[in-house]
Design a protein around this motif. Structure first.
Motif, mmCIF file in Angstrom:
data_model
loop_
_atom_site.group_PDB
_atom_site.id
_atom_site.type_symbol
_atom_site.label_atom_id
_atom_site.label_comp_id
_atom_site.label_asym_id
_atom_site.label_seq_id
_atom_site.Cartn_x
_atom_site.Cartn_y
_atom_site.Cartn_z
ATOM 1 N N VAL A 188 -2.696 10.495 -1.739
ATOM 2 C CA VAL A 188 -1.496 10.610 -0.900
ATOM 3 C C VAL A 188 -0.286 10.956 -1.753
ATOM 4 C CG1 VAL A 188 0.108 9.330 0.554
ATOM 5 C CG2 VAL A 188 -2.351 9.100 0.929
ATOM 6 N N LEU A 189 -0.137 10.296 -2.894
ATOM 7 C CA LEU A 189 0.998 10.568 -3.766
ATOM 8 C C LEU A 189 0.966 11.991 -4.327
ATOM 9 C CD1 LEU A 189 1.281 7.198 -5.738
ATOM 10 C CD2 LEU A 189 2.906 8.086 -4.066
ATOM 11 N N LEU A 190 -0.210 12.424 -4.748
ATOM 12 C CA LEU A 190 -0.298 13.737 -5.389
ATOM 13 C C LEU A 190 -0.214 14.886 -4.391
ATOM 14 C CD1 LEU A 190 -2.992 13.027 -8.128
ATOM 15 C CD2 LEU A 190 -0.513 13.158 -8.386
ATOM 16 N N TYR B 38 -0.654 -3.394 -4.077
ATOM 17 C CA TYR B 38 -1.874 -4.130 -3.740
ATOM 18 C C TYR B 38 -2.864 -4.121 -4.908
ATOM 19 C CZ TYR B 38 -6.522 -5.108 -2.025
ATOM 20 O OH TYR B 38 -7.782 -5.619 -1.898
ATOM 21 N N LEU B 39 -3.092 -2.943 -5.490
ATOM 22 C CA LEU B 39 -4.059 -2.832 -6.578
ATOM 23 C C LEU B 39 -3.614 -3.643 -7.788
ATOM 24 C CD1 LEU B 39 -4.905 0.961 -6.271
ATOM 25 C CD2 LEU B 39 -6.509 -0.921 -5.912
ATOM 26 N N GLY B 40 -2.306 -3.625 -8.072
ATOM 27 C CA GLY B 40 -1.803 -4.416 -9.189
ATOM 28 C C GLY B 40 -2.047 -5.897 -8.983
ATOM 29 N N ALA B 41 -1.773 -6.378 -7.755
ATOM 30 C CA ALA B 41 -1.994 -7.797 -7.455
ATOM 31 C C ALA B 41 -3.486 -8.127 -7.480
ATOM 32 C CB ALA B 41 -1.394 -8.132 -6.087
ATOM 33 N N TYR B 42 -4.308 -7.221 -6.978
ATOM 34 C CA TYR B 42 -5.761 -7.449 -6.934
ATOM 35 C C TYR B 42 -6.333 -7.592 -8.344
ATOM 36 C CZ TYR B 42 -10.724 -6.620 -6.023
ATOM 37 O OH TYR B 42 -12.089 -6.738 -5.974
ATOM 38 N N VAL C 75 3.313 4.795 1.382
ATOM 39 C CA VAL C 75 1.880 4.490 1.308
ATOM 40 C C VAL C 75 1.456 4.307 -0.144
ATOM 41 C CG1 VAL C 75 -0.445 5.362 1.765
ATOM 42 C CG2 VAL C 75 1.361 5.655 3.471
ATOM 43 N N GLY C 76 1.929 5.183 -1.013
ATOM 44 C CA GLY C 76 1.578 5.094 -2.421
ATOM 45 C C GLY C 76 2.044 3.800 -3.061
ATOM 46 N N VAL C 77 3.277 3.396 -2.755
ATOM 47 C CA VAL C 77 3.817 2.151 -3.312
ATOM 48 C C VAL C 77 3.011 0.951 -2.817
ATOM 49 C CG1 VAL C 77 5.807 0.593 -3.305
ATOM 50 C CG2 VAL C 77 6.132 3.038 -3.693
ATOM 51 N N LEU C 78 2.688 0.937 -1.515
ATOM 52 C CA LEU C 78 1.881 -0.156 -0.970
ATOM 53 C C LEU C 78 0.538 -0.260 -1.698
ATOM 54 C CD1 LEU C 78 2.491 0.205 2.889
ATOM 55 C CD2 LEU C 78 3.186 -1.710 1.437
ATOM 56 N N GLY C 79 -0.096 0.890 -1.900
ATOM 57 C CA GLY C 79 -1.386 0.894 -2.584
ATOM 58 C C GLY C 79 -1.279 0.413 -4.013
#
Length: 441
Positions: free
Chosen positions: A284-286, A258-262, A251-255
């Motif tokens: 989620v990551l923390l 996405y944020l990097g591309a956005y 989930v963290g990697v997906l987020g």
């Protein structure tokens, strides 16, 4: 003097300010009767407007609920708690603590209003834990007072909308670039002055030690429910996957991707949805496992009741103001007596008055923009300053309108009467800064 004024308003608020839900109901009644008396609409017309608009803010209510719960969950993670503890340790006395909260909140809200609103309240709680003699009510009020800077900052909705193609005012006045609003001398002056004023004002409002009201220690206790659950050898497959760090990592990697591309595509475009995505991804990551994050969210969700029940009432009020023309009538009362020089001040005060019924920057642009911008054109007034006057009026009157205090109050475990006396005091003194910036710069 400031302490005396804040004490006076605190006493007034404690006697006469009702619960925010009751406040919203009273505003609904007032708007309804103004609509049938000073507009050509019938009582049934106003009823239909109210009912048709009642659910218009469901999406926004969900966004704000998520700002609260994802921000709360993020702040309850061990790494963020340690970071806030280290920052809070900079303050050694109650005076230093309240000034640190005021400065941090004002800066955070200037960067992004959703981030600042939640993190400011979280940080105020941490300062209260570290400095037991602090006035908890004033700390939370100070965190909310930092919200004064939001409409001059990077996430200011009105100047950003005014510069965006397709906004309601584009056909009337064209686009108003942010170089004429956010990045102007007067806006930089106002924002920096507020960042300086909020901590200084909070320091001067500190009650005497014998006047500090004891706060339930339970409000300051750490939430330990969100820790990763230790599993024994008898754990089932379902329990193991619920506490899987791999799923949280996915989930963290997906987020992050996405944020990097956005941001690569949109630039520094931070809105409510991106703030929530940042909060959720980091949370989620923390928290390391899905169920640890669920436990953190569950603990935070208890504070969303006020948001969920009150936002529909304000949606109904906003539509009554907009569709009946009441908002335009009130705006015209001010702008019709203005000159080119006094126009920004008149627009500022009209926006402040309308904010009681429409406590939303975007809502103000819809309700007031069609009246303020053409009037500014007719008078030859600065269109950028006219737009910012609407924005400032909304931000300023938030100190007397409890709508946006709900997330902070939910995090703090306090009621609106606990903080609003301090906020009204901030309203009075910050008004001078807005007026100086709008009229003299």
């Amino acid at each position: 003097m400031v302490g005396v004024i804040s004490k006076f308003f605190t006493n007034i608020v404690n006697k006469y300010l009702p619960d925010p839900l009751v406040f919203a109901i009273l505003l609904t009644i007032i708007t309804f009767f103004l609509g049938i008396t000073i507009t050509p609409h019938s009582a049934m017309d106003m009823v239909n407007m109210w009912g048709d608009g009642f659910w218009n803010l469901l999406g926004f209510a969900m966004q704000m609920a998520l700002v609260l719960v994802t921000g709360h969950a993020l702040a309850s993670s061990s790494p963020v708690k340690r970071a806030m503890t280290r920052l809070a340790s900079v303050a050694k006395t109650p005076a230093q603590g309240v000034m640190l909260v005021g400065f941090s909140s004002a800066v955070a809200c200037a960067i992004n209003w959703g981030f600042g609103l939640v993190v400011g309240a979280m940080f105020a709680r941490e300062v209260a834990r570290r400095i037991p003699k602090s006035d908890y009510r004033l700390l939370i009020a100070t965190a909310y007072m930092g919200f004064l800077t939001w409409h001059g900052g990077l996430s200011a909705s009105i100047p950003l909308v005014a510069a965006t193609k397709g906004n309601p005012m584009e056909k009337i006045a064209g686009l108003i670039p942010i170089s004429s609003t956010i990045f102007t001398t007067y806006n930089i002056f106002i924002t920096v002055a507020l960042i300086i004023l909020v901590p200084m004002l909070a320091r001067m409002m500190m009650p005497k030690e014998n006047e500090i009201i004891a706060i339930d220690p339970a409000l300051l206790q750490d939430d330990t429910a969100a820790v990763v659950k230790a599993l024994g050898p008898e754990a089932t497959w379902a329990e193991k996957i619920e506490e899987s760090r791999i799923l949280a990592l996915v989930v963290g990697v997906l987020g992050i991707v996405y944020l990097g591309a956005y941001f690569a595509k949109k630039g520094f475009d931070i809105n409510v949805n991106t703030v929530n995505m940042i909060f959720l991804t980091a949370g989620v990551l923390l928290h390391k496992t899905p169920m640890a994050y669920v436990r953190a969210i569950s603990a935070a969700a208890r504070g969303t009741a006020g948001i969920l029940i009150q936002f529909p009432f304000y949606a109904g009020i906003q539509i009554m103001m907009e569709h009946s023309g009441l908002g335009g009538i009130i705006t015209n009362w001010f702008v019709n007596v203005a000159t080119a020089e006094t126009f920004p001040i008149m627009a500022f005060f009209s926006s402040a008055l309308i904010n009681f019924a429409v406590p939303s920057g975007g809502g103000h642009w819809v309700v007031q923009g069609p009246f303020v911008i053409p009037a500014a054109q007719a008078l030859g007034a600065d269109l950028g300053k006219a737009a910012m006057a609407i924005a400032y009026g909304e931000a300023w009157m938030n100190m007397a309108q409890p709508f946006w205090a709900l997330p902070a109050l939910a995090i703090a475990g306090l009621g609106v009467r606990d903080i609003m006396g301090y906020c009204v005091t901030a309203l009075i003194f910050s008004g001078v800064i807005f007026i100086v910036g709008l009229h003299f710069l």
